[in-house]
Design a protein around this motif. Sequence first.
Motif, mmCIF file in Angstrom:
data_model
loop_
_atom_site.group_PDB
_atom_site.id
_atom_site.type_symbol
_atom_site.label_atom_id
_atom_site.label_comp_id
_atom_site.label_asym_id
_atom_site.label_seq_id
_atom_site.Cartn_x
_atom_site.Cartn_y
_atom_site.Cartn_z
ATOM 1 N N GLN A 106 0.826 -1.202 0.000
ATOM 2 C CA GLN A 106 0.000 0.000 0.000
ATOM 3 C C GLN A 106 0.860 1.252 0.000
ATOM 4 O O GLN A 106 2.012 1.237 0.440
ATOM 5 C CB GLN A 106 -0.932 0.009 1.223
ATOM 6 N N GLU A 107 0.272 2.325 -0.496
ATOM 7 C CA GLU A 107 0.869 3.653 -0.410
ATOM 8 C C GLU A 107 -0.018 4.483 0.501
ATOM 9 O O GLU A 107 -1.208 4.663 0.221
ATOM 10 C CB GLU A 107 0.972 4.296 -1.795
ATOM 11 N N ALA A 108 0.567 4.981 1.561
ATOM 12 C CA ALA A 108 -0.222 5.652 2.594
ATOM 13 C C ALA A 108 0.109 7.132 2.644
ATOM 14 O O ALA A 108 1.235 7.551 2.369
ATOM 15 C CB ALA A 108 0.042 5.012 3.951
ATOM 16 N N SER A 109 -0.895 7.906 3.001
ATOM 17 C CA SER A 109 -0.731 9.339 3.208
ATOM 18 C C SER A 109 -1.514 9.703 4.462
ATOM 19 O O SER A 109 -2.231 8.872 5.016
ATOM 20 C CB SER A 109 -1.260 10.119 1.998
ATOM 21 N N PRO A 110 -1.404 10.940 4.937
ATOM 22 C CA PRO A 110 -2.159 11.313 6.144
ATOM 23 C C PRO A 110 -3.670 11.208 5.988
ATOM 24 O O PRO A 110 -4.376 11.060 6.983
ATOM 25 C CB PRO A 110 -1.726 12.765 6.386
ATOM 26 N N LEU A 111 -4.184 11.259 4.751
ATOM 27 C CA LEU A 111 -5.636 11.289 4.563
ATOM 28 C C LEU A 111 -6.165 10.203 3.626
ATOM 29 O O LEU A 111 -7.371 10.126 3.411
ATOM 30 C CB LEU A 111 -6.074 12.657 4.026
ATOM 31 N N ARG A 112 -5.298 9.334 3.080
ATOM 32 C CA ARG A 112 -5.782 8.326 2.135
ATOM 33 C C ARG A 112 -4.775 7.192 2.078
ATOM 34 O O ARG A 112 -3.594 7.376 2.354
ATOM 35 C CB ARG A 112 -5.959 8.954 0.744
ATOM 36 N N CYS A 113 -5.279 6.030 1.709
ATOM 37 C CA CYS A 113 -4.428 4.856 1.575
ATOM 38 C C CYS A 113 -4.817 4.141 0.284
ATOM 39 O O CYS A 113 -5.995 3.860 0.065
ATOM 40 C CB CYS A 113 -4.602 3.935 2.784
ATOM 41 N N TRP A 114 -3.826 3.863 -0.581
ATOM 42 C CA TRP A 114 -4.080 3.176 -1.841
ATOM 43 C C TRP A 114 -3.505 1.770 -1.758
ATOM 44 O O TRP A 114 -2.337 1.588 -1.371
ATOM 45 C CB TRP A 114 -3.439 3.927 -2.989
ATOM 46 N N TYR A 115 -4.302 0.781 -2.134
ATOM 47 C CA TYR A 115 -3.859 -0.605 -2.019
ATOM 48 C C TYR A 115 -4.635 -1.476 -3.002
ATOM 49 O O TYR A 115 -5.685 -1.079 -3.507
ATOM 50 C CB TYR A 115 -4.073 -1.126 -0.589
ATOM 51 N N GLN A 116 -4.119 -2.671 -3.242
ATOM 52 C CA GLN A 116 -4.791 -3.659 -4.070
ATOM 53 C C GLN A 116 -5.136 -4.867 -3.207
ATOM 54 O O GLN A 116 -4.265 -5.387 -2.501
ATOM 55 C CB GLN A 116 -3.900 -4.098 -5.235
ATOM 56 N N ILE A 117 -6.388 -5.306 -3.267
ATOM 57 C CA ILE A 117 -6.818 -6.421 -2.425
ATOM 58 C C ILE A 117 -6.200 -7.724 -2.890
ATOM 59 O O ILE A 117 -5.683 -8.509 -2.101
ATOM 60 C CB ILE A 117 -8.359 -6.515 -2.411
ATOM 61 N N GLY A 118 -6.209 -7.983 -4.192
ATOM 62 C CA GLY A 118 -5.651 -9.223 -4.718
ATOM 63 C C GLY A 118 -6.582 -10.397 -4.500
ATOM 64 O O GLY A 118 -7.634 -10.286 -3.858
ATOM 65 N N PRO A 119 -6.205 -11.577 -5.030
ATOM 66 C CA PRO A 119 -7.062 -12.761 -4.914
ATOM 67 C C PRO A 119 -7.120 -13.288 -3.493
ATOM 68 O O PRO A 119 -6.169 -13.157 -2.721
ATOM 69 C CB PRO A 119 -6.396 -13.771 -5.857
ATOM 70 N N THR A 120 -8.248 -13.898 -3.144
ATOM 71 C CA THR A 120 -8.420 -14.512 -1.826
ATOM 72 C C THR A 120 -7.748 -15.888 -1.815
ATOM 73 O O THR A 120 -8.002 -16.698 -2.713
ATOM 74 C CB THR A 120 -9.913 -14.653 -1.490
ATOM 75 N N PRO A 121 -6.894 -16.175 -0.833
ATOM 76 C CA PRO A 121 -6.228 -17.488 -0.782
ATOM 77 C C PRO A 121 -7.246 -18.616 -0.687
ATOM 78 O O PRO A 121 -8.323 -18.452 -0.107
ATOM 79 C CB PRO A 121 -5.377 -17.396 0.489
ATOM 80 N N PRO A 122 -6.944 -19.781 -1.260
ATOM 81 C CA PRO A 122 -7.855 -20.927 -1.164
ATOM 82 C C PRO A 122 -8.140 -21.294 0.284
ATOM 83 O O PRO A 122 -7.235 -21.292 1.128
ATOM 84 C CB PRO A 122 -7.072 -22.051 -1.867
#
Length: 212
Positions: A106-122
């Motif tokens: 993730q890329e974090a800032s004081p007011l927002r966070c950007w991330y990718q959830i990705g696939p759910t493990p089996p």
Amino acid sequence: MFPLHLKDDGFQEPAEPIYYLLARNGLFAVKETAFFRSVTRVEGLSWLEEQEEGVQLKLPARVPLLLIRQVVAFFQEIYRRHQAEAVVLLYYNTGAQRYELAVPEQEASPLRCWYQIGPTPPGWQRVGTIHSHGKLPAFHSGADVEDEAHDDGIHVTVGNLDFVPSLSCDVVVDGRRFDIAPMDLIDGAETVDWPQEWLGRVSATGYPAGGQ
């Protein structure tokens, strides 16, 4: 009582002079007479019973308080180091029958966070997200609402990381948001020990005039 049709890819105009049409953008009444054809939006069908929106948690178990404390401690360290938000994904391991945490890139800032959830493990089921608000109180901001609009599940915000942390818990389904109490989600959230003799020192009476 008039028929109800769905406007899907194979929809064809029916022969009925009056019918209801359920489309992506709502429910419509369609009328065909010798003088006009109309399509008008309706809020519901008058002969049916009313129904309210709502959500009921059906968790296999509540989330252990120790797990939430671990997340809060992680958020506090991120805030101490970067003055930024962070996010943790909450999963349920169906084989082990326990909750698991995962921290995405993730890329974090004081007011927002950007991330990718990705696939759910089996063998896992994604329950939702937990993210922080730094020193701000726990609430779901406009950015949170936008991020979570198409992410069915439980979404928890942790705030006041510079003092006593606060929690705000929502369930999001089909873009609708429903508040839930932390004690309905977290096992042990309602349990705080105190000396039992304290109870004997309090008696309940009405408010005296001019006092509290």
